[in-house]
Motif scaffolding. Structure first.
Motif, PDB file in Angstrom:
ATOM      1  N   GLU A   1       0.828  -1.195   0.000  1.00  0.00           N
ATOM      2  CA  GLU A   1       0.000   0.000   0.000  1.00  0.00           C
ATOM      3  C   GLU A   1       0.868   1.253   0.000  1.00  0.00           C
ATOM      4  N   LEU A   2       2.025   1.206   0.688  1.00  0.00           N
ATOM      5  CA  LEU A   2       2.943   2.340   0.676  1.00  0.00           C
ATOM      6  C   LEU A   2       3.541   2.564  -0.712  1.00  0.00           C
ATOM      7  N   GLU A   3       3.815   1.471  -1.443  1.00  0.00           N
ATOM      8  CA  GLU A   3       4.324   1.585  -2.807  1.00  0.00           C
ATOM      9  C   GLU A   3       3.287   2.249  -3.708  1.00  0.00           C
ATOM     10  N   HIS A   4       2.038   1.885  -3.507  1.00  0.00           N
ATOM     11  CA  HIS A   4       0.961   2.494  -4.265  1.00  0.00           C
ATOM     12  C   HIS A   4       0.879   3.997  -3.956  1.00  0.00           C
ATOM     13  N   ILE A   5       1.041   4.360  -2.680  1.00  0.00           N
ATOM     14  CA  ILE A   5       1.016   5.777  -2.294  1.00  0.00           C
ATOM     15  C   ILE A   5       2.181   6.519  -2.929  1.00  0.00           C
ATOM     16  N   ARG A   6       3.353   5.850  -3.074  1.00  0.00           N
ATOM     17  CA  ARG A   6       4.498   6.492  -3.735  1.00  0.00           C
ATOM     18  C   ARG A   6       4.166   6.882  -5.165  1.00  0.00           C
ATOM     19  N   CYS A   7       3.519   5.955  -5.881  1.00  0.00           N
ATOM     20  CA  CYS A   7       3.132   6.254  -7.260  1.00  0.00           C
ATOM     21  C   CYS A   7       2.135   7.417  -7.303  1.00  0.00           C
ATOM     22  N   TYR A   8       1.172   7.386  -6.381  1.00  0.00           N
ATOM     23  CA  TYR A   8       0.171   8.448  -6.346  1.00  0.00           C
ATOM     24  C   TYR A   8       0.820   9.801  -6.046  1.00  0.00           C
ATOM     25  N   MET A   9       1.765   9.824  -5.100  1.00  0.00           N
ATOM     26  CA  MET A   9       2.416  11.077  -4.744  1.00  0.00           C
ATOM     27  C   MET A   9       3.302  11.600  -5.868  1.00  0.00           C
ATOM     28  N   ASN A  10       3.856  10.685  -6.676  1.00  0.00           N
ATOM     29  CA  ASN A  10       4.670  11.099  -7.821  1.00  0.00           C
ATOM     30  C   ASN A  10       3.820  11.916  -8.792  1.00  0.00           C
ATOM     31  N   ILE A  11       2.575  11.463  -9.009  1.00  0.00           N
ATOM     32  CA  ILE A  11       1.675  12.187  -9.896  1.00  0.00           C
ATOM     33  C   ILE A  11       1.273  13.527  -9.272  1.00  0.00           C
ATOM     34  N   GLN A  12       0.914  13.512  -7.967  1.00  0.00           N
ATOM     35  CA  GLN A  12       0.435  14.731  -7.319  1.00  0.00           C
ATOM     36  C   GLN A  12       1.522  15.804  -7.200  1.00  0.00           C
ATOM     37  N   GLN A  13       2.777  15.359  -7.077  1.00  0.00           N
ATOM     38  CA  GLN A  13       3.852  16.343  -7.000  1.00  0.00           C
ATOM     39  C   GLN A  13       4.002  17.081  -8.328  1.00  0.00           C
ATOM     40  N   HIS A  14       3.736  16.410  -9.445  1.00  0.00           N
ATOM     41  CA  HIS A  14       3.758  17.094 -10.739  1.00  0.00           C
ATOM     42  C   HIS A  14       2.604  18.085 -10.844  1.00  0.00           C
ATOM     43  N   ARG A  15       1.536  17.792 -10.170  1.00  0.00           N
ATOM     44  CA  ARG A  15       0.379  18.681 -10.236  1.00  0.00           C
ATOM     45  C   ARG A  15       0.538  19.901  -9.322  1.00  0.00           C
ATOM     46  N   PHE A  16       0.980  19.650  -8.088  1.00  0.00           N
ATOM     47  CA  PHE A  16       1.022  20.725  -7.089  1.00  0.00           C
ATOM     48  C   PHE A  16       2.424  21.259  -6.816  1.00  0.00           C
ATOM     49  N   PHE A  17       3.441  20.636  -7.417  1.00  0.00           N
ATOM     50  CA  PHE A  17       4.833  21.029  -7.193  1.00  0.00           C
ATOM     51  C   PHE A  17       5.165  20.962  -5.694  1.00  0.00           C
ATOM     52  N   ASP A  18       5.636  22.079  -5.124  1.00  0.00           N
ATOM     53  CA  ASP A  18       6.108  22.057  -3.728  1.00  0.00           C
ATOM     54  C   ASP A  18       5.090  22.657  -2.761  1.00  0.00           C
ATOM     55  N   ARG A  19       3.818  22.576  -3.075  1.00  0.00           N
ATOM     56  CA  ARG A  19       2.808  23.158  -2.190  1.00  0.00           C
ATOM     57  C   ARG A  19       2.611  22.337  -0.917  1.00  0.00           C
ATOM     58  N   PHE A  20       3.011  21.076  -0.901  1.00  0.00           N
ATOM     59  CA  PHE A  20       2.854  20.231   0.307  1.00  0.00           C
ATOM     60  C   PHE A  20       3.915  19.148   0.312  1.00  0.00           C
TER      61      PHE A  20
END
Length: 615
Positions: free
Chosen positions: A449-468
């Motif tokens: 589940e943590l590996e899945h979250i890593r993939c999800y966060m990789n996408i979200q970081q491209h969307r939000f950059f350094d906002r969080f």
């Protein structure tokens, strides 16, 4: 009445026999108790009255001795001559001779009385001669300083005065308490008053008169008082109230009371008391005996009766049990089998041996048990089918809007930045779909589940950059713990969209996990805008209400949370699920609780390997 009808036969027989016997024993004990109390009180009154009268007579005899001693001083020629010489001379040397002569004579007369503390002779011209056993200083030097003296024209109708108990020297804490015997000294033979005499008597003289036995509990705890007509305590055998006053006593204990014996409550304890008033001294002698020491013998009798009663009750219980055993044994066997059935064992059957009421009841029981087993099996199969259908329906609801958002992001990035980032996001998206669509109904290790979250966060970081940022705090020993797929990622998505959606920078999401009391607890916390109380109450109410259809609220946060809640409760049971805590302006925490389970073939890695460097 209904409770009585519901009782077992053995219980009814036992209660009936016991109540009848106990009422009989109780009646006998009550009669004996009141008879013993009455006899004991009468005996105690008689003993107390004897003690009171004897002590009062002893005190009178001692005061007689003091009167005889005062008469000896009164009529002593040397005392008479020195007092007359006192009025006829002003010479200091002669006065000193008179004082030495009187002191020597008074000491000689005082010596045979060991409890006489001191003797004062007050002249009418404000001078005092005195002698003290303790050789202490003269405490008063003038008749006018004595409280009992009211002037030269004072009319002493009595032969003497008895003054209340006082401390002889108020400046000396070791000074004894004394009572004072006062009388006038008249000139012989004219009978005119030439002086006054005060004899101070140590109050301990009464203690010596009162002989008490320390081995007798009643005498050891009784209270003895001597009171004057003003209510002042002349003597207290416990030395607590001497020279004080008695509070909260009945009118019979006060001056003018008529009763010579009765009962009273004083300082929270009940007493029997007797009173005797001396016509000679005017003092009242009172003896108080605590009730609790009077009832010791009665309590012993009560204890014997109670033990006999308990023994009889036990015998009755045994007899009633034996009588009812053969009557109730078939019903008892049926009850035991029904208890086993209640615990889930449906194999219990009654053996039918007769065609009487018990036999018919046994056959009905067996038929009923067969019907129940058949209905339970049918309901179980139906429930399994319903659960599979619910899981399938819930799987179809998982995050359709996330695919839509991700495709929009990919489109925007491809127009602005080029192909490399689109390729990276596409790779992460492919991993997300591969994880989501395979065996969703089966648990996985927490590391997956943590590996899945890593993939999800990789996408979200491209969307939000350094906002969080995402911070992970998961012990390595929990990586192999079992968890349902897609139960943590939707919580992080909610934190990003609803908690940090309007945050320009400085957003933090914390993912923590720990084990407590056989339970795995996972917390997702953000420092976003939080929720007000009304919104929290709405979400909690929604989580408590199962919704199996597609008619959900349009709030995507509610859809995700409800989806996770229902999947957890369908898989693990109703005792597990989500808990929400939030403060407006301070952030939100969502806690997920499931059983702590470890797959038999699990292998763990470091938790930080499953979170992207930017998360």
């Amino acid at each position: 009445m209904r409770r009585w009808n519901d009782m077992m036969l053995k219980t009814k027989m036992f209660i009936t026999f016991s109540v009848v016997f106990l009422l009989t024993v109780l009646l006998a004990c009550t009669i004996l108790y009141f008879k013993n109390v009455s006899d004991t009180k009468n005996q105690t009154y008689a003993l107390s009255s004897t003690i009171t009268k004897q002590f009062s007579r002893t005190v009178e005899l001692y005061i007689h001795e003091m009167e005889a001693m005062s008469v000896s001083i009164f009529g002593d020629p040397l005392v008479q001559r020195n007092l007359l010489d006192h009025y006829e001379t002003d010479n200091p040397v002669e006065q000193n001779r008179i004082e030495l002569s009187l002191s020597s004579r008074l000491y000689t007369l005082m010596h045979p009385q060991p409890k006489v503390q001191s003797i004062y002779l007050f002249t009418l011209d404000r001078y005092a001669y005195y002698v003290s056993r303790s050789s202490g200083p003269k405490l008063t030097d003038s008749l006018e300083k004595e409280d009992w003296y009211t002037g030269h024209d004072y009319d002493y109708k009595k032969k003497f005065l008895l003054l209340p108990t006082v401390v002889e020297d108020i400046h000396d804490i070791e000074s004894p308490k004394v009572i004072s015997f006062v009388r006038s000294i008249n000139r012989i033979p004219s009978r005119s008053t030439i002086a006054f005499m005060k004899i101070n008597i140590n109050v301990d003289v009464f203690r010596d008169m009162l002989v008490q036995s320390d081995s007798n509990e009643m005498e050891k705890n009784m209270r003895v008082f001597i009171l004057n007509d003003e209510g002042t305590v002349v003597y207290d055998n416990k030395n607590e109230l001497t020279s004080g006053t008695l509070q909260n006593l009945s009118a019979a204990m006060l001056p003018g009371g008529k009763a010579s014996s009765s009962e009273l409550t004083w300082n929270g304890r009940k007493y029997l008391y007797t009173i005797d008033r001396s016509a000679y001294t005017g003092w009242r002698t009172a003896v108080l005996i605590p009730n609790e020491y009077l009832l010791a013998q009665i309590k012993r009798t009560q204890l014997i009766l109670i033990l006999v009663g308990l023994a009889a009750v036990m015998i009755i219980a045994l007899v009633s049990y034996i009588l009812s055993y053969h009557i109730t044994i078939p019903l008892h066997n049926l009850m035991k089998k029904m208890i086993r059935v209640e615990q889930g064992d449906f194999s219990q059957r009654m053996e039918v041996r007769s065609n009487n009421e018990i036999g018919r009841l046994s056959r009905i029981y067996n038929d009923m048990l067969g019907s129940i087993s058949r209905l339970i099996n049918e309901a179980y199969q139906s429930r399994l089918a319903e659960k599979d259908a619910q899981l399938s329906a819930l799987q179809a609801q998982i995050n359709p809007h996330f695919l839509y958002n991700t495709l929009n992001i990919m489109k925007s990035i491809s127009r602005i930045k080029g192909i490399e980032e689109v390729a990276e996001m596409s790779e992460s998206l492919a991993e997300l779909f591969q994880y989501s669509m395979k065996n969703l109904q089966h648990p996985v290790a927490l590391k997956d589940e943590l590996e899945h979250i890593r993939c999800y966060m990789n996408i979200q970081q491209h969307r939000f950059f350094d906002r969080f940022e995402l911070h992970c705090d998961i012990p390595d020993e929990l990586l192999q713990s079992s968890i349902l797929k897609l139960t943590i990622q939707p919580l992080i998505e909610n934190a990003i969209i609803h908690g940090l959606g309007k945050t320009k920078s400085g957003g933090v999401i914390r993912l923590r996990a720990h084990r407590s009391s056989g339970m795995l607890q996972i917390e997702v916390t953000d420092n976003g805008r939080g929720m007000d109380g009304e919104k929290q109450q709405e979400l909690r109410s929604m989580l408590r209400t199962p919704i199996l259809s597609g008619e959900l609220d349009h709030d995507t946060r509610g859809i995700g949370l409800l989806n996770i809640q229902q999947r957890i409760q369908l898989f693990y049971g109703g005792n597990y699920g989500l808990h929400i805590m939030s403060l407006p302006g301070e952030g939100t925490t969502v806690k997920l609780e499931i059983p702590y389970l470890i797959p038999a073939d699990g292998k763990g890695r470091d938790a930080h390997e499953y979170i992207s460097r930017r998360g």
